[in-house]
Design a protein around this motif. Structure first.
Motif, mmCIF file in Angstrom:
data_model
loop_
_atom_site.group_PDB
_atom_site.id
_atom_site.type_symbol
_atom_site.label_atom_id
_atom_site.label_comp_id
_atom_site.label_asym_id
_atom_site.label_seq_id
_atom_site.Cartn_x
_atom_site.Cartn_y
_atom_site.Cartn_z
ATOM 1 N N ARG A 28 -5.148 65.643 42.161
ATOM 2 C CA ARG A 28 -3.744 66.067 42.110
ATOM 3 C C ARG A 28 -2.975 65.390 40.969
ATOM 4 N N SER A 29 -3.585 64.404 40.338
ATOM 5 C CA SER A 29 -2.899 63.703 39.259
ATOM 6 C C SER A 29 -2.546 64.684 38.149
ATOM 7 N N GLY A 30 -1.296 64.661 37.727
ATOM 8 C CA GLY A 30 -0.819 65.570 36.694
ATOM 9 C C GLY A 30 -0.154 66.812 37.250
ATOM 10 N N ASN A 31 -0.315 67.057 38.553
ATOM 11 C CA ASN A 31 0.361 68.211 39.151
ATOM 12 C C ASN A 31 1.874 68.031 39.072
ATOM 13 N N ARG A 32 2.544 69.130 38.841
ATOM 14 C CA ARG A 32 4.006 69.119 38.787
ATOM 15 C C ARG A 32 4.540 69.770 40.055
ATOM 16 N N TYR A 33 5.623 69.228 40.560
ATOM 17 C CA TYR A 33 6.240 69.726 41.785
ATOM 18 C C TYR A 33 7.717 70.010 41.524
ATOM 19 N N ARG A 34 8.230 71.026 42.190
ATOM 20 C CA ARG A 34 9.649 71.351 42.150
ATOM 21 C C ARG A 34 9.985 72.017 43.475
ATOM 22 N N LEU A 52 3.226 64.138 39.489
ATOM 23 C CA LEU A 52 2.476 63.143 40.245
ATOM 24 C C LEU A 52 1.433 62.519 39.326
ATOM 25 N N THR A 53 1.467 61.182 39.197
ATOM 26 C CA THR A 53 0.451 60.458 38.431
ATOM 27 C C THR A 53 -0.271 59.535 39.396
ATOM 28 N N VAL A 54 -1.569 59.731 39.513
ATOM 29 C CA VAL A 54 -2.381 58.914 40.409
ATOM 30 C C VAL A 54 -3.181 57.945 39.558
ATOM 31 N N THR A 55 -3.014 56.652 39.823
ATOM 32 C CA THR A 55 -3.748 55.626 39.089
ATOM 33 C C THR A 55 -4.858 55.079 39.967
ATOM 34 N N GLU A 56 -5.880 54.575 39.327
ATOM 35 C CA GLU A 56 -6.988 53.969 40.055
ATOM 36 C C GLU A 56 -6.527 52.649 40.635
ATOM 37 N N ASN A 57 -6.861 52.416 41.879
ATOM 38 C CA ASN A 57 -6.515 51.162 42.532
ATOM 39 C C ASN A 57 -7.603 50.145 42.206
ATOM 40 N N VAL A 58 -7.346 49.299 41.221
ATOM 41 C CA VAL A 58 -8.336 48.323 40.787
ATOM 42 C C VAL A 58 -8.178 47.039 41.607
ATOM 43 N N VAL A 59 -9.222 46.675 42.275
ATOM 44 C CA VAL A 59 -9.219 45.453 43.069
ATOM 45 C C VAL A 59 -9.632 44.304 42.164
ATOM 46 N N PHE A 60 -8.860 43.222 42.196
ATOM 47 C CA PHE A 60 -9.164 42.035 41.405
ATOM 48 C C PHE A 60 -10.302 41.296 42.101
ATOM 49 N N ALA A 61 -11.464 41.283 41.454
ATOM 50 C CA ALA A 61 -12.631 40.642 42.067
ATOM 51 C C ALA A 61 -13.648 40.269 40.997
ATOM 52 N N ILE A 62 -14.424 39.236 41.306
ATOM 53 C CA ILE A 62 -15.561 38.877 40.458
ATOM 54 C C ILE A 62 -16.733 39.727 40.925
ATOM 55 N N THR A 63 -17.287 40.506 40.007
ATOM 56 C CA THR A 63 -18.388 41.406 40.358
ATOM 57 C C THR A 63 -19.731 40.927 39.819
ATOM 58 N N GLY A 64 -19.722 39.918 38.971
ATOM 59 C CA GLY A 64 -20.959 39.339 38.444
ATOM 60 C C GLY A 64 -20.744 37.869 38.127
ATOM 61 N N GLN A 65 -21.529 37.020 38.739
ATOM 62 C CA GLN A 65 -21.384 35.566 38.585
ATOM 63 C C GLN A 65 -22.235 35.066 37.413
ATOM 64 N N PRO A 66 -21.812 33.961 36.777
ATOM 65 C CA PRO A 66 -22.664 33.352 35.750
ATOM 66 C C PRO A 66 -23.940 32.824 36.404
ATOM 67 N N GLU A 67 -25.022 32.840 35.639
ATOM 68 C CA GLU A 67 -26.314 32.402 36.168
ATOM 69 C C GLU A 67 -26.820 31.182 35.414
ATOM 70 N N ASP A 68 -27.632 30.370 36.098
ATOM 71 C CA ASP A 68 -28.250 29.205 35.473
ATOM 72 C C ASP A 68 -29.065 29.650 34.258
ATOM 73 N N VAL A 69 -29.112 28.777 33.240
ATOM 74 C CA VAL A 69 -29.857 29.076 32.019
ATOM 75 C C VAL A 69 -30.763 27.888 31.687
ATOM 76 N N THR A 70 -32.021 28.199 31.354
ATOM 77 C CA THR A 70 -32.940 27.197 30.832
ATOM 78 C C THR A 70 -33.265 27.617 29.404
ATOM 79 N N ALA A 71 -33.097 26.671 28.470
ATOM 80 C CA ALA A 71 -33.301 27.005 27.059
ATOM 81 C C ALA A 71 -33.907 25.824 26.328
ATOM 82 N N ALA A 72 -34.513 26.139 25.194
ATOM 83 C CA ALA A 72 -35.056 25.089 24.330
ATOM 84 C C ALA A 72 -33.917 24.483 23.523
#
Length: 149
Positions: A28-34, A52-72
């Motif tokens: 329905r986003s962009g539909n005009r009403y009168r 009518l403008t419908v926006t995405e409801n973005v939830v504030f969340a961490i979706t990917g955590q940093p991972e341990d790293v082993t390196a030379a």
């Protein structure tokens, strides 16, 4: 009716009253009403349009955590965090000499990806990212450890 390019009578709740109620869905986003109004003599008035403008409801969340790293020693390593709704990042490392978390001065310290050289003195360091949304709400990622071999 945007598909037909003309106005159509609404089947939504309240379509014959002063208040129209319709679900805010992406299709329905962009539909005009009168509203069309008639008086007792049959004179018609038409209201101004409302879109009518419908926006995405973005939830504030961490979706990917940093991972341990082993390196030379001498390698370049990255720690990455992913988040939805994030606007500000600040990577930190645990400063064992001071016994507290400190803001990292390394490349990418204010982005989703921190890049650091793997040096012997950094082996065992822990890294995490503080993240804020537009309202100032803060989340802190999990800790990730760098092991230099």
């Amino acid at each position: 009716d945007t598909a037909r390019g003309k106005w159509a009578n609404s089947p939504a709740e309240g379509n014959k009253t002063a208040t129209l109620t319709t679900p805010a869905t992406a299709d329905r986003s962009g539909n005009r009403y009168r509203c069309q109004i008639w008086d007792a003599e049959g004179n018609k008035l038409t209201s101004a349009e409302a879109t009518l403008t419908v926006t995405e409801n973005v939830v504030f969340a961490i979706t990917g955590q940093p991972e341990d790293v082993t390196a030379a020693e001498g390698d370049t390593v990255t720690f990455t965090v992913t988040a939805t709704g994030a606007v500000t990042y600040q990577w930190q490392y645990y400063d064992t000499a001071r016994g507290k978390w400190a803001n990292s001065p390394a490349e990418g310290n204010k982005t989703a990806t921190l890049t650091i050289p793997a040096t012997a003195d950094r082996s065992g360091n822990r890294y995490r990212c503080q993240i804020w949304d537009a309202e100032g709400t803060k989340l802190v990622s999990a800790e990730a450890t760098l092991t230099v071999v």
